[in-house]
Motif scaffolding. Structure first.
Motif, PDB file in Angstrom:
ATOM      1  N   LEU A  61       3.046  -5.813  -2.676  1.00  0.00           N
ATOM      2  CA  LEU A  61       1.830  -5.485  -1.941  1.00  0.00           C
ATOM      3  C   LEU A  61       1.548  -3.984  -1.981  1.00  0.00           C
ATOM      4  O   LEU A  61       0.389  -3.556  -2.047  1.00  0.00           O
ATOM      5  CB  LEU A  61       1.953  -5.958  -0.492  1.00  0.00           C
ATOM      6  CG  LEU A  61       1.945  -7.476  -0.274  1.00  0.00           C
ATOM      7  CD1 LEU A  61       2.400  -7.808   1.139  1.00  0.00           C
ATOM      8  CD2 LEU A  61       0.560  -8.055  -0.537  1.00  0.00           C
ATOM      9  N   SER A  62       2.604  -3.186  -1.965  1.00  0.00           N
ATOM     10  CA  SER A  62       2.434  -1.734  -2.046  1.00  0.00           C
ATOM     11  C   SER A  62       1.921  -1.315  -3.422  1.00  0.00           C
ATOM     12  O   SER A  62       1.131  -0.376  -3.540  1.00  0.00           O
ATOM     13  CB  SER A  62       3.755  -1.024  -1.733  1.00  0.00           C
ATOM     14  OG  SER A  62       4.178  -1.301  -0.422  1.00  0.00           O
ATOM     15  N   VAL A  63       2.372  -1.998  -4.461  1.00  0.00           N
ATOM     16  CA  VAL A  63       1.837  -1.752  -5.798  1.00  0.00           C
ATOM     17  C   VAL A  63       0.331  -2.026  -5.802  1.00  0.00           C
ATOM     18  O   VAL A  63      -0.462  -1.235  -6.345  1.00  0.00           O
ATOM     19  CB  VAL A  63       2.550  -2.632  -6.849  1.00  0.00           C
ATOM     20  CG1 VAL A  63       1.807  -2.588  -8.189  1.00  0.00           C
ATOM     21  CG2 VAL A  63       3.986  -2.161  -7.046  1.00  0.00           C
ATOM     22  N   LEU A  64      -0.070  -3.134  -5.196  1.00  0.00           N
ATOM     23  CA  LEU A  64      -1.490  -3.474  -5.088  1.00  0.00           C
ATOM     24  C   LEU A  64      -2.259  -2.386  -4.344  1.00  0.00           C
ATOM     25  O   LEU A  64      -3.335  -1.966  -4.785  1.00  0.00           O
ATOM     26  CB  LEU A  64      -1.640  -4.821  -4.373  1.00  0.00           C
ATOM     27  CG  LEU A  64      -3.067  -5.234  -3.978  1.00  0.00           C
ATOM     28  CD1 LEU A  64      -3.961  -5.333  -5.218  1.00  0.00           C
ATOM     29  CD2 LEU A  64      -3.032  -6.561  -3.221  1.00  0.00           C
ATOM     30  N   ALA A  65      -1.720  -1.916  -3.231  1.00  0.00           N
ATOM     31  CA  ALA A  65      -2.396  -0.882  -2.444  1.00  0.00           C
ATOM     32  C   ALA A  65      -2.512   0.425  -3.227  1.00  0.00           C
ATOM     33  O   ALA A  65      -3.561   1.066  -3.243  1.00  0.00           O
ATOM     34  CB  ALA A  65      -1.646  -0.656  -1.135  1.00  0.00           C
ATOM     35  N   GLY A  66      -1.420   0.832  -3.879  1.00  0.00           N
ATOM     36  CA  GLY A  66      -1.443   2.072  -4.648  1.00  0.00           C
ATOM     37  C   GLY A  66      -2.396   1.994  -5.828  1.00  0.00           C
ATOM     38  O   GLY A  66      -3.142   2.943  -6.112  1.00  0.00           O
ATOM     39  N   MET A  67      -2.403   0.862  -6.518  1.00  0.00           N
ATOM     40  CA  MET A  67      -3.301   0.664  -7.647  1.00  0.00           C
ATOM     41  C   MET A  67      -4.758   0.762  -7.203  1.00  0.00           C
ATOM     42  O   MET A  67      -5.577   1.471  -7.817  1.00  0.00           O
ATOM     43  CB  MET A  67      -3.032  -0.716  -8.267  1.00  0.00           C
ATOM     44  CG  MET A  67      -3.936  -1.048  -9.450  1.00  0.00           C
ATOM     45  SD  MET A  67      -3.794  -2.785  -9.951  1.00  0.00           S
ATOM     46  CE  MET A  67      -2.036  -2.915 -10.251  1.00  0.00           C
ATOM     47  N   THR A  68      -5.077   0.086  -6.110  1.00  0.00           N
ATOM     48  CA  THR A  68      -6.450   0.067  -5.612  1.00  0.00           C
ATOM     49  C   THR A  68      -6.888   1.447  -5.137  1.00  0.00           C
ATOM     50  O   THR A  68      -8.018   1.872  -5.391  1.00  0.00           O
ATOM     51  CB  THR A  68      -6.575  -0.956  -4.468  1.00  0.00           C
ATOM     52  OG1 THR A  68      -6.120  -2.233  -4.923  1.00  0.00           O
ATOM     53  CG2 THR A  68      -8.006  -1.078  -3.988  1.00  0.00           C
ATOM     54  N   LEU A 116      -0.298   2.944 -12.313  1.00  0.00           N
ATOM     55  CA  LEU A 116      -0.999   1.865 -13.021  1.00  0.00           C
ATOM     56  C   LEU A 116      -2.508   1.959 -12.797  1.00  0.00           C
ATOM     57  O   LEU A 116      -3.297   1.761 -13.720  1.00  0.00           O
ATOM     58  CB  LEU A 116      -0.484   0.506 -12.539  1.00  0.00           C
ATOM     59  CG  LEU A 116       0.955   0.151 -12.905  1.00  0.00           C
ATOM     60  CD1 LEU A 116       1.365  -1.153 -12.222  1.00  0.00           C
ATOM     61  CD2 LEU A 116       1.100   0.018 -14.416  1.00  0.00           C
ATOM     62  N   GLY A 117      -2.892   2.278 -11.556  1.00  0.00           N
ATOM     63  CA  GLY A 117      -4.306   2.387 -11.234  1.00  0.00           C
ATOM     64  C   GLY A 117      -4.995   3.483 -12.029  1.00  0.00           C
ATOM     65  O   GLY A 117      -6.134   3.317 -12.486  1.00  0.00           O
ATOM     66  N   VAL A 118      -4.312   4.615 -12.198  1.00  0.00           N
ATOM     67  CA  VAL A 118      -4.875   5.714 -12.988  1.00  0.00           C
ATOM     68  C   VAL A 118      -5.147   5.255 -14.422  1.00  0.00           C
ATOM     69  O   VAL A 118      -6.227   5.497 -14.981  1.00  0.00           O
ATOM     70  CB  VAL A 118      -3.918   6.923 -12.983  1.00  0.00           C
ATOM     71  CG1 VAL A 118      -4.354   7.958 -14.014  1.00  0.00           C
ATOM     72  CG2 VAL A 118      -3.870   7.553 -11.599  1.00  0.00           C
ATOM     73  N   LEU A 119      -4.179   4.587 -15.010  1.00  0.00           N
ATOM     74  CA  LEU A 119      -4.334   4.127 -16.396  1.00  0.00           C
ATOM     75  C   LEU A 119      -5.462   3.102 -16.510  1.00  0.00           C
ATOM     76  O   LEU A 119      -6.260   3.141 -17.465  1.00  0.00           O
ATOM     77  CB  LEU A 119      -3.021   3.521 -16.890  1.00  0.00           C
ATOM     78  CG  LEU A 119      -1.820   4.481 -16.939  1.00  0.00           C
ATOM     79  CD1 LEU A 119      -0.562   3.732 -17.333  1.00  0.00           C
ATOM     80  CD2 LEU A 119      -2.086   5.634 -17.898  1.00  0.00           C
ATOM     81  N   LEU A 120      -5.545   2.203 -15.535  1.00  0.00           N
ATOM     82  CA  LEU A 120      -6.588   1.176 -15.570  1.00  0.00           C
ATOM     83  C   LEU A 120      -7.971   1.777 -15.360  1.00  0.00           C
ATOM     84  O   LEU A 120      -8.933   1.399 -16.031  1.00  0.00           O
ATOM     85  CB  LEU A 120      -6.297   0.112 -14.505  1.00  0.00           C
ATOM     86  CG  LEU A 120      -5.098  -0.795 -14.780  1.00  0.00           C
ATOM     87  CD1 LEU A 120      -4.752  -1.616 -13.548  1.00  0.00           C
ATOM     88  CD2 LEU A 120      -5.397  -1.710 -15.966  1.00  0.00           C
ATOM     89  N   GLU A 121      -8.078   2.729 -14.436  1.00  0.00           N
ATOM     90  CA  GLU A 121      -9.386   3.332 -14.165  1.00  0.00           C
ATOM     91  C   GLU A 121      -9.874   4.116 -15.370  1.00  0.00           C
ATOM     92  O   GLU A 121     -11.079   4.124 -15.676  1.00  0.00           O
ATOM     93  CB  GLU A 121      -9.289   4.247 -12.942  1.00  0.00           C
ATOM     94  CG  GLU A 121     -10.646   4.667 -12.377  1.00  0.00           C
ATOM     95  CD  GLU A 121     -11.283   5.819 -13.143  1.00  0.00           C
ATOM     96  OE1 GLU A 121     -12.524   5.958 -13.070  1.00  0.00           O
ATOM     97  OE2 GLU A 121     -10.535   6.577 -13.791  1.00  0.00           O
ATOM     98  N   GLN A 122      -8.969   4.775 -16.066  1.00  0.00           N
ATOM     99  CA  GLN A 122      -9.361   5.538 -17.251  1.00  0.00           C
ATOM    100  C   GLN A 122      -9.934   4.627 -18.326  1.00  0.00           C
ATOM    101  O   GLN A 122     -10.787   5.047 -19.121  1.00  0.00           O
ATOM    102  CB  GLN A 122      -8.155   6.311 -17.794  1.00  0.00           C
ATOM    103  CG  GLN A 122      -7.726   7.475 -16.909  1.00  0.00           C
ATOM    104  CD  GLN A 122      -6.448   8.132 -17.379  1.00  0.00           C
ATOM    105  OE1 GLN A 122      -5.675   7.540 -18.146  1.00  0.00           O
ATOM    106  NE2 GLN A 122      -6.185   9.348 -16.918  1.00  0.00           N
ATOM    107  N   ALA A 123      -9.487   3.378 -18.337  1.00  0.00           N
ATOM    108  CA  ALA A 123      -9.963   2.438 -19.352  1.00  0.00           C
ATOM    109  C   ALA A 123     -11.186   1.640 -18.902  1.00  0.00           C
ATOM    110  O   ALA A 123     -12.056   1.312 -19.719  1.00  0.00           O
ATOM    111  CB  ALA A 123      -8.837   1.470 -19.727  1.00  0.00           C
ATOM    112  N   PHE A 124     -11.279   1.342 -17.586  1.00  0.00           N
ATOM    113  CA  PHE A 124     -12.311   0.408 -17.132  1.00  0.00           C
ATOM    114  C   PHE A 124     -13.192   0.927 -15.999  1.00  0.00           C
ATOM    115  O   PHE A 124     -14.054   0.201 -15.519  1.00  0.00           O
ATOM    116  CB  PHE A 124     -11.653  -0.907 -16.676  1.00  0.00           C
ATOM    117  CG  PHE A 124     -10.833  -1.581 -17.732  1.00  0.00           C
ATOM    118  CD1 PHE A 124     -11.438  -2.314 -18.741  1.00  0.00           C
ATOM    119  CD2 PHE A 124      -9.445  -1.472 -17.731  1.00  0.00           C
ATOM    120  CE1 PHE A 124     -10.676  -2.947 -19.718  1.00  0.00           C
ATOM    121  CE2 PHE A 124      -8.676  -2.097 -18.705  1.00  0.00           C
ATOM    122  CZ  PHE A 124      -9.300  -2.831 -19.698  1.00  0.00           C
TER     123      PHE A 124
END
Length: 229
Positions: A27-34, A188-196
């Protein structure tokens, strides 16, 4: 109580705690990613309300009306999300799955809204992050914060200080679990945001839905302990 039953209860408690901490980490991974996706895409924190509070004060001091209204809406959404999380958890019989599926829907909505509706998307994501705090509130009596890690680091530091003084207290080490999960999720969120861009919140929505389904495998009695009245 018989000695055998005591040892069995202790083993069950340890297993319940281990499963709960794994769940907290996810859940913390989810929160940090978001939070990372939202911050990079909009410039606003999605779950870090301490930062938003400071930004609100700075905007008030500068007399900047637009940021005041925007950050005020974000803070209100977070409070409302926390309240809704408690209400939904109670109405669903303190089951994490329905709550996580609603969180997934809100994150999916935030990802799919057009760029011209950035503020509604932000409010939707912030509301979801407020709600997630009701999914797990404690593990074996230890308080857990999912969307903020200042408290976790503070409890860890105080526990470390007591350990250095020779005091033996349990539980302080596990406070690093939500911090680590949030940090990994943020990367993970940083990498995903840079792509999408903001559409990366779809990955957050999918993770929330997956965790909701996974939570169905957690014994019902344990779910009730993670989500106290």
């Amino acid at each position: 109580m018989l000695p055998g039953s005591t040892s069995t209860s202790a083993r069950v408690a340890r297993l319940r705690g281990r499963v709960g901490l794994y769940f907290v980490a996810a859940l913390s991974v989810l929160a940090g990613m978001t939070d990372a996706i939202g911050f990079m895409a909009t410039g606003d924190f999605v779950s870090f309300m301490s930062g938003n509070t400071t930004r609100l004060a700075v905007s008030l001091g500068a007399g900047e009306l637009a940021p005041i209204l925007r950050i005020g809406a974000v803070l209100l959404a977070f409070v409302v999300g926390n309240a809704l999380g408690v209400v939904i958890a109670r109405l669903s019989g303190r089951r994490p799955c329905p709550l996580l599926l609603i969180i997934a829907a809100l994150l999916g909505l935030a990802a799919l809204l057009p760029s011209t509706l950035q503020l509604p998307a932000l409010v939707s994501a912030v509301t979801a992050m407020g709600m997630i705090n009701a999914v797990v509130e404690e593990v074996n009596g230890l308080p857990i914060g999912l969307t903020y890690v200042t408290g976790a680091l503070s409890r860890f530091g105080r526990g470390l200080g007591r350990a250095l003084l020779g005091e033996r207290r349990q539980g302080w080490r596990v406070q690093l679990i939500p911090w680590t999960g949030m940090f990994v999720g943020a990367v993970l969120g940083v990498l995903l945001e840079q792509a999408f861009d903001l559409a990366a919140l779809l990955f957050s929505a999918l993770l929330a839905a997956a965790l909701g389904v996974i939570s169905l495998k957690i014994p019902r009695r344990w779910q009730l302990r993670y989500m106290p009245r």
